[in-house]
Design an enzyme around this catalytic site. Structure first.
Site, PDB file in Angstrom:
ATOM      1  N   GLN A 243       0.721  -1.437  -0.181  1.00 38.30           N
ATOM      2  CA  GLN A 243       0.406  -0.244  -0.159  1.00 38.30           C
ATOM      3  C   GLN A 243       0.930   1.700   0.249  1.00 38.30           C
ATOM      4  OE1 GLN A 243      -3.719  -1.747   2.140  1.00 38.30           O
ATOM      5  NE2 GLN A 243      -2.471  -0.201   3.670  1.00 38.30           N
ATOM      6  N   ASN A 273      -3.541   3.324   0.009  1.00 37.64           N
ATOM      7  CA  ASN A 273      -3.252   3.112   1.192  1.00 37.64           C
ATOM      8  C   ASN A 273      -4.549   3.210   1.880  1.00 37.64           C
ATOM      9  OD1 ASN A 273      -2.381   2.772   3.952  1.00 37.64           O
ATOM     10  ND2 ASN A 273      -1.973   5.011   3.825  1.00 37.64           N
ATOM     11  N   ASP A 300       2.489  -8.201  10.334  1.00 39.77           N
ATOM     12  CA  ASP A 300       3.576  -6.701   9.639  1.00 39.77           C
ATOM     13  C   ASP A 300       4.090  -7.139   9.038  1.00 39.77           C
ATOM     14  OD1 ASP A 300       1.773  -5.426  11.160  1.00 39.77           O
ATOM     15  OD2 ASP A 300       2.753  -5.454  13.477  1.00 39.77           O
ATOM     16  N   ASP A 302       7.464  -5.713   9.788  1.00 42.75           N
ATOM     17  CA  ASP A 302       8.266  -4.615   9.791  1.00 42.75           C
ATOM     18  C   ASP A 302       9.086  -5.210  11.103  1.00 42.75           C
ATOM     19  OD1 ASP A 302       6.114  -3.710  11.411  1.00 42.75           O
ATOM     20  OD2 ASP A 302       7.513  -2.222  11.906  1.00 42.75           O
ATOM     21  N   ASP A 413      -7.103  -5.774  15.459  1.00 44.52           N
ATOM     22  CA  ASP A 413      -7.084  -7.433  16.140  1.00 44.52           C
ATOM     23  C   ASP A 413      -8.401  -7.152  17.295  1.00 44.52           C
ATOM     24  OD1 ASP A 413      -5.528  -4.975  17.817  1.00 44.52           O
ATOM     25  OD2 ASP A 413      -3.331  -6.343  17.034  1.00 44.52           O
ATOM     26  N   HIS A 437       9.117  -7.450  17.090  1.00 45.73           N
ATOM     27  CA  HIS A 437       8.993  -6.400  16.228  1.00 45.73           C
ATOM     28  C   HIS A 437       9.640  -5.095  16.811  1.00 45.73           C
ATOM     29  CE1 HIS A 437       5.657  -3.349  15.357  1.00 45.73           C
ATOM     30  NE2 HIS A 437       5.065  -4.268  14.263  1.00 45.73           N
TER      31      HIS A 437
END
Length: 695
Positions: A243, A273, A300, A302, A413, A437
């Site tokens: 995105q 996005n 995720d 990252d 979530d 993370h």
């Protein structure tokens, strides 16, 4: 305790024995950096940290907290030399030393298998070479350590331990320690197994990874999957939902070899996005409609993955008594031995995230306070949800309850976990499955543009799931938060919160149409507020001057809780009517570090320089009585309407929940938010799935 020697071990190749399936195996770090070694292996005996009794007599629960969070944190624990760790599943223990596998990634979380699966006995198989002794330990829910059995080993052999799961009702782990004799002892491998026929299925998983301008992280995670044949055998498709403006396809020199290596197992999807909820929903949608994956793993971009975590999530879900969401824990990427959270629930009165148990600690360092010496880690943590840094969801669940709420970021979530729980799909945060993370302890997403999404999505979650009339404490707490932001001179943040409250009042059907436009709208507002403007250095602002210093040079302190209401009322009146000092408009009165920028301290100034949580920028906050009056009036009005209309809004949101999380609603949103076209795209007309899903 029972003790036996190797010849008495059962023959695991005996055809009369039930077929076994590996639940968990011994692993060592792929890259043996010192900061993560304690998560895999330790080199000294550890004593139980449990103290007191279950009734709190003598040394009570408060003492337990002190002993684990302060005393343990001061320990310096010798670590295994990284030069010993050259293999993924084997390690050699030097003569006359010991190694413990009572660690996060190698202890067996017996209580979780006892609670959520039909498994009631397991088998530990350890392959060894050399002389020594193996000791199998177990713990209770209170963290007391008990030796279960031991065995002397000589030469090459395979040791099999039959271990019951009849206890472990509230918590507890199994693990083994290995002691070398006069010569080195090598652990060639170890597995925890159970009867294969107890599994409901042997599933495959798809991955839904959402990314935005974090190309290198994302490529690294694709490489991890591409280079692991075992994971590839379990993987259906890895959907990477891009995105961002810096797209994976802009880096063909790195992406193309990975695409060639993975083939149809890697699917890059580009879209506008529409936030984490939009990205994850797209991957969930693709996995659930393709019909070939048993599970979809939201994760995720990252993150740094421990690949074994994916194997363990899938295995646990296969054995779960009923379809279950299974999530991984999160470790701090910048401090890798720190377990950020061991499990989360939603406080039903406040609709705020809360730790799963009263004794739990946020940000626990396993290098200084190991698993074996930390009692609260032995109590099973039952959760309401798991963060989508890595979370496995049965596609059956997705088809049954739908996709994420269209809320861009924040609370997607948690709300999904609560919704799944109501529908009969529990969530388990599984020890031994973890990713690294970026921690948000050094961030403040309650200030700035993200405040809008926190406020709106929290209220919507309360409307959908609060068991209390008018949402319990949510409306009252929200109003108080408005006051705190106003007397802190955080007017841009408050403008976003007011917009969020108005948008909640607009009803559930307004969520999808604005999911791709709300963030630009919020950011556009920033130009109208001093507290939203920032510079890199304090020296770029006028020097600090204060007309009236603090009384007797004393620093400002937080008002005592008993006088807090009166103090707040008095301070608010001052904010509403007292004119600002002319000098404060010319020079800031103080420079305040982010960690010191408490609302009761900021309220003492007419202007101040305040750094952001990352320490990269500084903003000049300036008090404005007019803005306080206007925003406070608006906030009182929206909260009064929220309180008055709560039953009506609650019914509207609950009736609409199935509709706005449906595949059909999200299909329209995907189609309405294609990836922006660029010159680079014009010549590339053959790319699959660059926009919405096929009709």
């Amino acid at each position: 305790m029972s003790t036996s020697v190797a010849p008495d071990a059962p023959d695991i190749d005996d055809p009369a024995l039930p077929a076994q399936r590996v639940l968990q195996r011994l692993i060592l770090p792929r890259e043996a950096s010192p900061d993560i070694v304690p998560l895999y292996i330790e080199q000294e005996d550890a004593r139980s940290g449990a103290v007191g009794s279950s009734f709190g007599l003598g040394s009570g629960s408060d003492t337990m907290k002190e002993s684990t969070s302060t005393t343990a944190a001061k320990r310096v624990v010798p670590q295994v030399d990284v030069t010993e760790l050259s293999h993924r599943h084997a390690v050699t223990i030097p003569a006359t030393t010991m190694r413990s596998f009572g660690t996060y990634f190698n202890a067996f979380p017996a209580s979780y298998w006892r609670r959520w699966t039909p498994v009631r006995k397991i088998r530990l198989v350890v392959r060894t070479a050399g002389p020594g002794q193996l000791v199998v330990n177990r713990s209770s829910a209170r963290g007391t350590i008990q030796r279960h059995t031991s065995r002397t080993v000589q030469g090459d052999g395979e040791q099999v331990f039959e271990l019951p799961l009849t206890a472990f009702g509230d918590g507890g782990w199994y693990w083994f320690d290995a002691y070398a004799g006069a010569d080195d002892l090598t652990i060639l491998g170890a597995e925890w197994t159970a009867d294969a026929d107890l599994a409901r299925t042997e599933g495959t998983f798809a991955i839904s990874m959402t990314t935005m301008n974090k190309v290198e992280y994302c490529l690294d995670n694709i490489r991890t999957l591409a280079g692991d044949p075992e994971l590839r055998s379990m993987l259906d498709v890895m959907y990477v939902v891009d995105q961002g403006s810096d797209r994976l396809r802009d880096h063909p020199e790195e992406l193309d070899p990975l695409q060639e290596q993975m083939g149809d197992q890697l699917h890059i999807i580009e879209q506008g996005n529409i936030g984490g909820s939009g990205g994850f929903s797209r991957g969930m949608y693709e996995a659930a409609t393709a019909g070939s994956a048993t599970y979809v793993v939201n994760c995720d971009d990252d993150i740094v993955i421990e690949p074994e975590s994916l194997v363990r999530l899938r295995t646990f879900a296969d054995f779960a008594t009923r379809p279950t969401i299974v999530g991984a824990h999160m470790f701090d990427l910048n401090n890798r031995s720190v377990l950020h959270t061991f499990g989360e629930r939603v406080d039903p009165w406040r609709i705020q995230p809360a730790l799963a148990s009263e004794d739990a600690v946020l940000g626990h360092d396993l290098a200084s306070a190991p698993l074996r010496s930390t009692p609260w880690l032995h109590r099973r943590a039952d959760v309401d949800y798991n963060g989508w840094w890595m979370c496995l969801i049965p596609t059956e669940t997705v088809r049954a309850i739908g996709l994420s709420l269209p809320v861009f970021i924040k609370w997607d979530d948690a709300e999904y976990g609560l919704r799944a729980k109501k529908a009969g799909y529990p969530t388990v945060s599984l020890p031994g499955a973890g990713v690294w993370h970026m921690s948000w302890t050094d961030k403040d997403d309650l200030v700035g543009w993200q405040a809008y999404f926190h406020e709106r999505n929290r209220i919507i979650t309360a409307l959908l799931h609060s068991p209390y009339p008018r949402g319990g404490r949510v409306v009252k707490e929200s109003q108080f938060m408005d006051v705190k932001h106003l007397i802190s001179m955080q007017y841009y943040t408050e403008a976003g919160r007011l917009m969020a409250q108005h948008d909640v009042l607009a009803g559930p059907d307004a969520l999808h149409p604005v999911i791709g436009t709300k963030l630009p709208q919020i950011r556009q507002m920033a130009s109208g507020f001093d507290d939203a403007a920032a510079k890199k250095d304090q020296d770029q602002y006028p020097e600090i001057r204060i007309a009236k210093p603090p009384r007797k040079g004393r620093p400002f302190s937080q008002p005592h809780r008993f006088i807090l209401p009166a103090w707040t009322a008095k301070t608010l009146v001052k904010q509403l009517v007292a004119p600002t000092k002319d000098s404060a408009a010319e020079n800031p009165e103080a420079a305040i570090a982010h960690q010191d920028a408490k609302w009761w301290r900021l309220a003492a100034y007419d202007s101040a320089l305040v750094s952001n949580a990352e320490g990269t920028q500084v903003s000049w906050y300036k008090r404005s009585p007019q803005q306080v009056r206007e925003m406070l009036t608006a906030a009182i009005g929206t909260h009064a309407e929220l309180y008055r209309r709560w039953p009506e809004l609650q019914q509207a949101y609950r009736e609409a929940a199935g509709r706005i999380t449906s595949f059909e609603a999200w299909e329209q949103t995907f189609a309405a938010n294609p990836a922006p076209q660029r010159e680079l795209d014009c010549a590339d007309t053959d790319r699959p799935d660059a926009g919405g899903p096929a009709a």
